[in-house]
Design a protein around this motif. Structure first.
Motif, PDB file in Angstrom:
ATOM      1  N   PRO A 173       0.803  -1.228   0.000  1.00  0.00           N
ATOM      2  CA  PRO A 173       0.000   0.000   0.000  1.00  0.00           C
ATOM      3  C   PRO A 173       0.832   1.273   0.000  1.00  0.00           C
ATOM      4  O   PRO A 173       0.429   2.276  -0.578  1.00  0.00           O
ATOM      5  N   GLU A 174       2.007   1.227   0.630  1.00  0.00           N
ATOM      6  CA  GLU A 174       2.822   2.443   0.686  1.00  0.00           C
ATOM      7  C   GLU A 174       3.323   2.871  -0.692  1.00  0.00           C
ATOM      8  O   GLU A 174       3.649   4.044  -0.899  1.00  0.00           O
ATOM      9  N   GLU A 175       3.355   1.953  -1.645  1.00  0.00           N
ATOM     10  CA  GLU A 175       3.759   2.339  -2.995  1.00  0.00           C
ATOM     11  C   GLU A 175       2.673   3.157  -3.693  1.00  0.00           C
ATOM     12  O   GLU A 175       2.961   3.921  -4.610  1.00  0.00           O
ATOM     13  N   PHE A 176       1.431   2.984  -3.252  1.00  0.00           N
ATOM     14  CA  PHE A 176       0.315   3.751  -3.808  1.00  0.00           C
ATOM     15  C   PHE A 176      -0.043   4.965  -2.957  1.00  0.00           C
ATOM     16  O   PHE A 176      -0.622   5.929  -3.463  1.00  0.00           O
ATOM     17  N   GLY A 177       0.255   4.871  -1.656  1.00  0.00           N
ATOM     18  CA  GLY A 177      -0.169   5.927  -0.750  1.00  0.00           C
ATOM     19  C   GLY A 177      -1.580   5.738  -0.251  1.00  0.00           C
ATOM     20  O   GLY A 177      -2.135   6.619   0.413  1.00  0.00           O
ATOM     21  N   PHE A 178      -2.187   4.607  -0.551  1.00  0.00           N
ATOM     22  CA  PHE A 178      -3.516   4.266  -0.031  1.00  0.00           C
ATOM     23  C   PHE A 178      -3.640   2.742  -0.033  1.00  0.00           C
ATOM     24  O   PHE A 178      -2.942   2.048  -0.771  1.00  0.00           O
ATOM     25  N   ASP A 179      -4.534   2.240   0.817  1.00  0.00           N
ATOM     26  CA  ASP A 179      -4.679   0.805   1.015  1.00  0.00           C
ATOM     27  C   ASP A 179      -5.968   0.325   0.352  1.00  0.00           C
ATOM     28  O   ASP A 179      -7.065   0.552   0.863  1.00  0.00           O
ATOM     29  N   ILE A 180      -5.820  -0.336  -0.781  1.00  0.00           N
ATOM     30  CA  ILE A 180      -6.981  -0.770  -1.560  1.00  0.00           C
ATOM     31  C   ILE A 180      -7.836  -1.753  -0.770  1.00  0.00           C
ATOM     32  O   ILE A 180      -9.062  -1.625  -0.705  1.00  0.00           O
ATOM     33  N   ALA A 181      -7.198  -2.739  -0.146  1.00  0.00           N
ATOM     34  CA  ALA A 181      -7.951  -3.752   0.592  1.00  0.00           C
ATOM     35  C   ALA A 181      -8.708  -3.148   1.763  1.00  0.00           C
ATOM     36  O   ALA A 181      -9.815  -3.588   2.099  1.00  0.00           O
ATOM     37  N   ALA A 182      -8.135  -2.136   2.399  1.00  0.00           N
ATOM     38  CA  ALA A 182      -8.805  -1.501   3.532  1.00  0.00           C
ATOM     39  C   ALA A 182     -10.018  -0.689   3.101  1.00  0.00           C
ATOM     40  O   ALA A 182     -10.970  -0.525   3.873  1.00  0.00           O
ATOM     41  N   GLN A 183     -10.010  -0.188   1.874  1.00  0.00           N
ATOM     42  CA  GLN A 183     -11.088   0.679   1.403  1.00  0.00           C
ATOM     43  C   GLN A 183     -12.204  -0.083   0.703  1.00  0.00           C
ATOM     44  O   GLN A 183     -13.326   0.411   0.619  1.00  0.00           O
ATOM     45  N   TYR A 184     -11.904  -1.269   0.183  1.00  0.00           N
ATOM     46  CA  TYR A 184     -12.886  -2.007  -0.617  1.00  0.00           C
ATOM     47  C   TYR A 184     -13.002  -3.423  -0.050  1.00  0.00           C
ATOM     48  O   TYR A 184     -12.185  -4.290  -0.327  1.00  0.00           O
ATOM     49  N   SER A 185     -14.042  -3.657   0.726  1.00  0.00           N
ATOM     50  CA  SER A 185     -14.154  -4.905   1.475  1.00  0.00           C
ATOM     51  C   SER A 185     -14.325  -6.124   0.576  1.00  0.00           C
ATOM     52  O   SER A 185     -13.794  -7.206   0.866  1.00  0.00           O
ATOM     53  N   ASN A 186     -15.056  -5.983  -0.519  1.00  0.00           N
ATOM     54  CA  ASN A 186     -15.246  -7.135  -1.409  1.00  0.00           C
ATOM     55  C   ASN A 186     -13.960  -7.471  -2.165  1.00  0.00           C
ATOM     56  O   ASN A 186     -13.652  -8.647  -2.374  1.00  0.00           O
ATOM     57  N   ILE A 187     -13.225  -6.446  -2.550  1.00  0.00           N
ATOM     58  CA  ILE A 187     -11.921  -6.689  -3.169  1.00  0.00           C
ATOM     59  C   ILE A 187     -10.998  -7.371  -2.171  1.00  0.00           C
ATOM     60  O   ILE A 187     -10.248  -8.299  -2.522  1.00  0.00           O
ATOM     61  N   ALA A 188     -11.039  -6.942  -0.911  1.00  0.00           N
ATOM     62  CA  ALA A 188     -10.179  -7.544   0.117  1.00  0.00           C
ATOM     63  C   ALA A 188     -10.449  -9.037   0.267  1.00  0.00           C
ATOM     64  O   ALA A 188      -9.512  -9.855   0.333  1.00  0.00           O
ATOM     65  N   LEU A 189     -11.709  -9.426   0.312  1.00  0.00           N
ATOM     66  CA  LEU A 189     -12.062 -10.841   0.437  1.00  0.00           C
ATOM     67  C   LEU A 189     -11.622 -11.629  -0.790  1.00  0.00           C
ATOM     68  O   LEU A 189     -11.143 -12.771  -0.688  1.00  0.00           O
ATOM     69  N   TRP A 190     -11.791 -11.040  -1.940  1.00  0.00           N
ATOM     70  CA  TRP A 190     -11.379 -11.667  -3.207  1.00  0.00           C
ATOM     71  C   TRP A 190      -9.866 -11.870  -3.245  1.00  0.00           C
ATOM     72  O   TRP A 190      -9.379 -12.949  -3.629  1.00  0.00           O
ATOM     73  N   LEU A 191      -9.101 -10.869  -2.815  1.00  0.00           N
ATOM     74  CA  LEU A 191      -7.649 -11.005  -2.786  1.00  0.00           C
ATOM     75  C   LEU A 191      -7.223 -12.111  -1.837  1.00  0.00           C
ATOM     76  O   LEU A 191      -6.259 -12.847  -2.105  1.00  0.00           O
ATOM     77  N   THR A 192      -7.933 -12.265  -0.735  1.00  0.00           N
ATOM     78  CA  THR A 192      -7.651 -13.356   0.197  1.00  0.00           C
ATOM     79  C   THR A 192      -7.881 -14.709  -0.475  1.00  0.00           C
ATOM     80  O   THR A 192      -7.105 -15.657  -0.282  1.00  0.00           O
ATOM     81  N   ARG A 193      -8.933 -14.805  -1.276  1.00  0.00           N
ATOM     82  CA  ARG A 193      -9.203 -16.056  -2.007  1.00  0.00           C
ATOM     83  C   ARG A 193      -8.094 -16.341  -3.023  1.00  0.00           C
ATOM     84  O   ARG A 193      -7.664 -17.498  -3.178  1.00  0.00           O
ATOM     85  N   ILE A 194      -7.655 -15.319  -3.726  1.00  0.00           N
ATOM     86  CA  ILE A 194      -6.579 -15.504  -4.704  1.00  0.00           C
ATOM     87  C   ILE A 194      -5.301 -15.955  -3.999  1.00  0.00           C
ATOM     88  O   ILE A 194      -4.610 -16.877  -4.454  1.00  0.00           O
ATOM     89  N   LYS A 195      -4.977 -15.328  -2.872  1.00  0.00           N
ATOM     90  CA  LYS A 195      -3.770 -15.692  -2.125  1.00  0.00           C
ATOM     91  C   LYS A 195      -3.823 -17.135  -1.626  1.00  0.00           C
ATOM     92  O   LYS A 195      -2.778 -17.758  -1.409  1.00  0.00           O
ATOM     93  N   ALA A 196      -5.017 -17.665  -1.443  1.00  0.00           N
ATOM     94  CA  ALA A 196      -5.172 -19.043  -0.951  1.00  0.00           C
ATOM     95  C   ALA A 196      -5.001 -20.086  -2.051  1.00  0.00           C
ATOM     96  O   ALA A 196      -4.935 -21.291  -1.754  1.00  0.00           O
ATOM     97  N   LEU A 197      -4.912 -19.657  -3.311  1.00  0.00           N
ATOM     98  CA  LEU A 197      -4.724 -20.617  -4.400  1.00  0.00           C
ATOM     99  C   LEU A 197      -3.352 -21.275  -4.260  1.00  0.00           C
ATOM    100  O   LEU A 197      -2.364 -20.612  -3.952  1.00  0.00           O
ATOM    101  N   PRO A 198      -3.275 -22.588  -4.481  1.00  0.00           N
ATOM    102  CA  PRO A 198      -1.982 -23.272  -4.369  1.00  0.00           C
ATOM    103  C   PRO A 198      -0.931 -22.654  -5.288  1.00  0.00           C
ATOM    104  O   PRO A 198      -1.206 -22.357  -6.445  1.00  0.00           O
ATOM    105  N   ARG A 199       0.247 -22.414  -4.730  1.00  0.00           N
ATOM    106  CA  ARG A 199       1.419 -21.872  -5.416  1.00  0.00           C
ATOM    107  C   ARG A 199       1.334 -20.367  -5.652  1.00  0.00           C
ATOM    108  O   ARG A 199       2.138 -19.815  -6.417  1.00  0.00           O
TER     109      ARG A 199
END
Length: 215
Positions: A173-199
């Motif tokens: 987030p510091e590279e953007f100066g704002f935290d996308i996951a903190a501002q958009y709850s549905n995007i945050a949950l989706w990113l968590t799902r992507i991170k859970a994909l094997p590898r």
């Protein structure tokens, strides 16, 4: 030599889409470092003649093929691996719609904004950054609303549309100066799902060139 070579560098969200796809499908691949920031390799006549006439990354090399543009690379890998592939014409068109929206509006704005704010010297003009930030907010809000009704962009499973859209969203987030996951709850949950994909791996783990040398 690995089956696939990916010309890339760690700070490129466009290259990350393809590196992530290669990793997720368990491909035999290796990164080929493109020194974007110090040597400007992508702008040299040799690179344009031998690797990509457009002077860009990523470039995916597979046998005699050299593929550029991340959407093309993702489509190629999905067809060959049968992973993250849209099913049928309707899904293919819907995936293409979101990949184009991503390239133009989501990461199409996030990439230049981050570059001007974080890497350009001198840094980007505040007026230009303000313009881009407004477009980013609008595009992310569209994506967030889309994800309110489904776990992934097309529905119940991840496809290349998702892997395109996350291109820049895992950078700090510091590279953007704002935290996308903190501002958009549905995007945050989706990113968590992507991170859970094997590898799954972070862009700074998958590709060379981080951290940047201090000059």
């Amino acid at each position: 030599m690995a089956d696939y070579q990916l010309h890339c560098f760690a700070q490129s969200g466009n290259a990350y889409r393809v590196a992530l796809m290669l990793n997720l499908i368990g491909a035999d691949w290796e990164p080929v470092f493109v020194d974007f920031f110090v040597k400007g390799v992508q702008r040299t006549s040799e690179y344009r003649a031998d690797i990509n006439e457009m002077g860009e990354v990523p470039v995916l090399v597979h046998g005699g093929r050299k593929l550029s543009q991340s959407g093309v690379c993702l489509t190629y890998l999905a067809k060959r691996s049968e992973r993250f592939k849209p099913n049928g014409e309707d899904e293919e068109l819907e995936a293409l719609r979101w990949i184009i929206f991503d390239n133009q509006k989501v990461n199409g704005y996030l990439g230049p904004y981050r570059f001007l704010r974080c890497f350009a010297r001198p840094a980007g003009d505040p007026t230009v950054l303000g313009f881009l930030k407004g477009r980013i907010d609008n595009s992310l809000a569209i994506l967030d609303r889309r994800l309110a009704a489904r776990p992934y962009v097309l529905g119940e499973r991840a496809t290349i549309a998702d892997l395109s859209l996350v291109g820049y969203l895992f950078y700090p987030p510091e590279e953007f100066g704002f935290d996308i996951a903190a501002q958009y709850s549905n995007i945050a949950l989706w990113l968590t799902r992507i991170k859970a994909l094997p590898r799954w791996k972070h862009p700074y783990e998958l590709m060379p060139g981080h951290p940047l040398p201090r000059g």
